[in-house]
Design a protein around this motif. Structure first.
Motif: not given
Ligand code: MCN
Ligand code: MOS
Length: 802
Positions: A450-452, A523-526, A591-593
């Motif tokens: 999922a996206y985070g 997500a945290v990486h991004k 976010d990874t969206m």
């Protein structure tokens, strides 16, 4: 909201800060010292206490509720009944399907299971509430209940066409196969039994609701509360700093939450409602009981030609739970012909729910027992037959595996376990009066993606803060997110503070399906990358920065210091740099969206599961894999089974923290031991009531039941599965464990137990046993016997027709 200042001191394992390091749990000290404050431990001004009144029948109608005595009891503030509770609106389901515009009442008039909430009492103290709840008199018009799957009234159930998976011509291939086996496998109702029971504190301030509640999904639950009470989503705040285990049972807002929040609104006071242990068995459903029939047609060398699989699981009268029983059956082995179908049967029970590896877990019990039966039938080693039928690609999706280190898992596990020393014949290994059995089984779990979203902040002192409304129920989220931020920004994990468990933080989807670690590390990486980019950008561009005159086009941060990659020029701490450029921090939310996502997409992503990415999306099929090797010792006289040794080799891709992943795997293995030997919800058939609704009678493994467990990681990074290359860990290891034990018991005793749990009654008694008693030799000529004898009885064993 929780702040962990990571001063791990002695617990520090060395080199542990980065992703992949064995950092000890950063929340460990707070939990061990009792400093960790769980959701319902909040001390609030004016707190009132609620207690539930539950139905004592399993089917029928409430005729009347007499609450006079309860209302007059000391300390009682209110008695809530279907007539007096405020009216709520129906909420959407977890796919976000628009809710029907109709009222919702969390207190039942129509009774569909024993233990259903029919009334609640709110009082000044917990004791007063409990005492008064006992005074509420409920009378019923009772109707006959359907107790469980074996109840004659239950019928064949409802076909769930979406579960049908078919290719080739499975029936024809089965009919013409020289070797045919067919058997029915059953699993009982099982319960998550988390240490921390369910419960909440609800407080209204105007039309704003705060709920302190252990939760696997703050944003999903906030959405449900908002829809029930018809207030904007933003008005509801969920707080869940720690969760004392959930195992799938804490993902949704449940009727007791609606009752407590209604009571708080009606009284204008905060209300606490905590489940008693028995209520945790009926306020939310455990794993549904299942029945499966597996038929395998093979050639004489054990090559599978056909698998026909029929499954059924119980659901409730007014809810729908489908436990996907064909999930492992359809992917574990290569077969040219396949058919799997599933029905559900309505019984008078609370709607069953998610319990660690829903679907995959019972599915594996069927297919991994059946292939073992095939191995003996054709006289091939159980490990060899699995390798022989190894699926080189996803047989159902017809796609390449993203990564599948299952062959490596079989090899590593067998080597470590000493499988080569096994003698093939059942009952051929013993130690005194202990029959020794060695069994193997495989397991798998899909990579749910999922996206985070996450926020990363670099503070003036150079330390880093991470915020997310995701949760840690013991699996290690706090720790792995600290490692991700530390590695990405270039600071020590000591200098990272992770804040989770508050829906005011950047939103997060459900912690379920073993997806959170992959989603949130991504997500945290991004976010951390973007914070770091900002920091370096400012260092290069700000005229006050010591790096400005260097005209460097890049800089690196390591150990909390920033400098040129070549190591020449200035080298200052991040704190000094921020000071020199006059900044008191840098913040980035990432976010990874997909880039074109709308606000509505984001809301949907975090508050429903509708945006989850299929595990077979694109060119690949993504799954974690494992192979369990088990030794059991069965007492020949008493039929008692002990698991004496476990070696499991597992492929979860790259591990974010091997120490925690190993702990998760061992937890799954231990739950698998419980499932194989101990766990079973027992029904009182007269009243349709669960009898062993407490931890003295519902047996889970204790330390004495758990042997030496060795886990081996055989995964390789899988970038099709997640940003950092990991696959799911949390649910994997419970898959395949029960059949590995059942297979070991067969090897020890020559008795095939197809009905969990494997109790001594089943081993030494006649019930459901088609094999010889525990004494004596395994009869010669067993090979081929299944194909010769059992086929005709197969349909009779199958609990349903399709
Ligand atoms: N991990 C890792 N490397 C990976 C993936 C995970 O090191 N490639 C480690 C991390 O420590 C991470 C943990 O394994 O925190 C679990 O990660 P993941 O597999 O993504 O699972 P989730 O974080 O989504 O956790 C949910 C999962 C589920 S669905 C159930 S059910 C379950 C489980 O976790 N319930 C648990 N493990 C549990 N563990 C505890 N103590 N309590 C529960 O209720
Ligand atoms: Mo896990 S049963 O998906 O919460």
């Amino acid at each position: 909201m929780t702040v962990h200042n990571i001063r791990h001191g002695d617990a520090f394992d060395g080199g542990a800060d980065a992703v992949g390091g064995r950092l000890s749990r950063v929340d460990g000290p707070a939990k061990i010292t009792g400093a960790a404050k769980y959701a319902v431990e909040q001390q609030l001004e004016g707190l009132a206490y609620a207690a539930l009144v539950e139905s004592t029948i399993a089917s029928g109608k409430v005729r009347a509720i007499d609450s006079k005595a309860a209302e007059a009891a000391p300390g009682v503030l209110k008695v809530l009944t279907p007539d007096t509770i405020i009216s709520l609106r129906t909420a959407s389901d977890w796919f976000g399907t628009p809710p029907p515009d109709k009222p919702y009442c969390p207190l039942a008039r129509d009774i569909t299971f024993s233990g259903q909430h029919v009334a609640a009492v709110v009082a000044e103290t917990f004791e007063q509430a409990v005492a008064a709840a006992a005074l509420v008199k409920v009378s019923y018009d009772e109707t006959p209940a359907i107790v469980d799957l074996s109840d004659g009234k239950a019928g064949d159930g409802i076909p769930i066409d979406a579960m049908t998976k078919e290719w080739g011509d499975a029936s024809a291939a089965f009919a013409s196969a020289p070797v045919r086996i067919c058997a029915a496998y059953n699993t009982p109702r099982e319960y998550q039994a988390p240490m921390e029971p369910h419960g909440l504190i609800a407080r209204w301030e105007g039309d704003h609701l705060t709920v302190w509640e252990p939760s696997q999904w703050l944003d999903g639950m906030a959405r449900t509360y908002a829809e029930w009470f018809a207030v904007p989503f933003e008005n509801v705040r969920l707080v869940s700093p720690y969760v004392g285990g959930g195992f799938g049972s804490k993902a949704l807002a449940l009727s007791h939450g609606a009752i407590a929040a209604s009571a708080a609104k009606m009284l204008g006071r905060p209300v606490r409602l905590v489940m008693t242990r028995p209520q945790t068995f009926t306020s939310y459903g455990g794993r549904a009981a299942t029945r499966q029939t597996v038929t395998i047609g093979a050639d004489r060398d054990g090559m599978i030609q056909s698998i026909v699989h029929r499954g059924v699981n119980e659901t409730s009268i007014d809810g729908m739970w489908v436990e996907p029983l064909g999930s492992v059956t359809s992917i574990m082995y290569a077969t040219p012909n396949f058919s799997s179908k599933q029905n559900v049967v309505r019984v008078n029970s609370v709607v069953p729910g998610a319990m660690r590896a829903p679907g995959e877990n019972p599915s594996a019990f069927g297919i991994e027992s059946a292939i073992d039966e095939l191995a003996y039938e054709v006289g091939i080693d159980p490990l060899e037959i699995r390798l022989k039928n190894y699926a080189e690609q996803d047989p159902h999706a017809k796609k390449a595996w993203s990564t599948r280190q299952l062959r490596e898992a079989f090899a590593a596990g067998a080597e470590r376990f000493g499988w080569a020393r096994r003698t093939a014949e059942p009952r051929s290994m013993r130690d005194g009066n202990q029959l020794i059995g060695w069994g193997v089984a495989a397991g798998t779990y899909p990579v749910r993606r999922a996206y985070g979203e996450a926020m990363v902040r670099i503070l003036a002192d150079g330390s880093v803060e991470v915020e997310s409304s995701s949760i840690d129920m013991g699996q290690g989220t706090y720790t792995i997110l600290a490692q991700t931020a530390a590695e990405t920004v270039g600071v020590s994990a000591d200098d990272v503070v992770v804040k989770l468990g508050d829906s005011r933080f950047p939103r997060a989807g459900v912690t379920g399906g073993s997806r959170l670690a992959g989603v949130m590390t991504g997500a945290v990486h991004k976010a951390a990358t973007s914070a770091l980019d900002q920091l370096i950008g400012l260092a290069i561009s700000d005229p006050r920065s010591p790096f400005h005159t260097l005209q460097a086009n890049t800089l690196v941060v390591a150990n909390g210091r920033i400098g040129s990659p070549r190591g020449d020029g200035p080298d200052v701490s991040v704190a000094e740099l921020l000071k020199s450029i006059g900044r008191d921090g840098i913040e980035a939310t990432g976010d990874t969206m997909p880039a074109n996502s709308t606000a509505e997409d984001r809301y949907k992503n975090y508050t429903t599961i509708a945006m989850a990415l299929p595990h077979t999306e694109g060119d690949y099929s993504r799954h974690s894999w494992c192979a369990h090797f088990v030794e059991v010792r069965v007492d020949e006289d008493f039929g008692t089974v002990r698991v004496s040794r476990v070696v499991s080799a597992l492929d979860s891709g790259r591990l974010y923290n091997p120490k925690l992943a190993e702990s998760q795997w061992k937890g799954g293995i231990i739950m698998g031991i419980g499932q194989a030997l101990l766990e079973e919800g027992i029904m009182d058939r007269r009243h349709g009531r669960i009898v062993n609704n407490n931890l003295a009678d519902y047996l889970v493994p204790t330390n004495a039941d758990v042997p030496e467990i060795e886990v081996i990681s055989v995964g390789i990074p899988d970038l099709h599965s997640s940003v950092l290359g990991g696959k799911g860990v949390g649910e994997l290891a419970i898959v395949g464990m029960a059949p590995a034990i059942a297979n070991a018991v067969f090897h020890a005793t020559g008795k095939r137990i197809r009905d969990l749990p494997i109790t001594l009654e089943k081993l030494i008694g006649g019930w459901n046993c088609q094999s010889p008693p525990l004494r004596g030799r395994w009869p010669a000529g067993q090979r081929g016997a299944l194909s010769r004898r059992r086929l005709s009885g197969c349909e009779a064993q199958a609990p349903q027709r399709f």
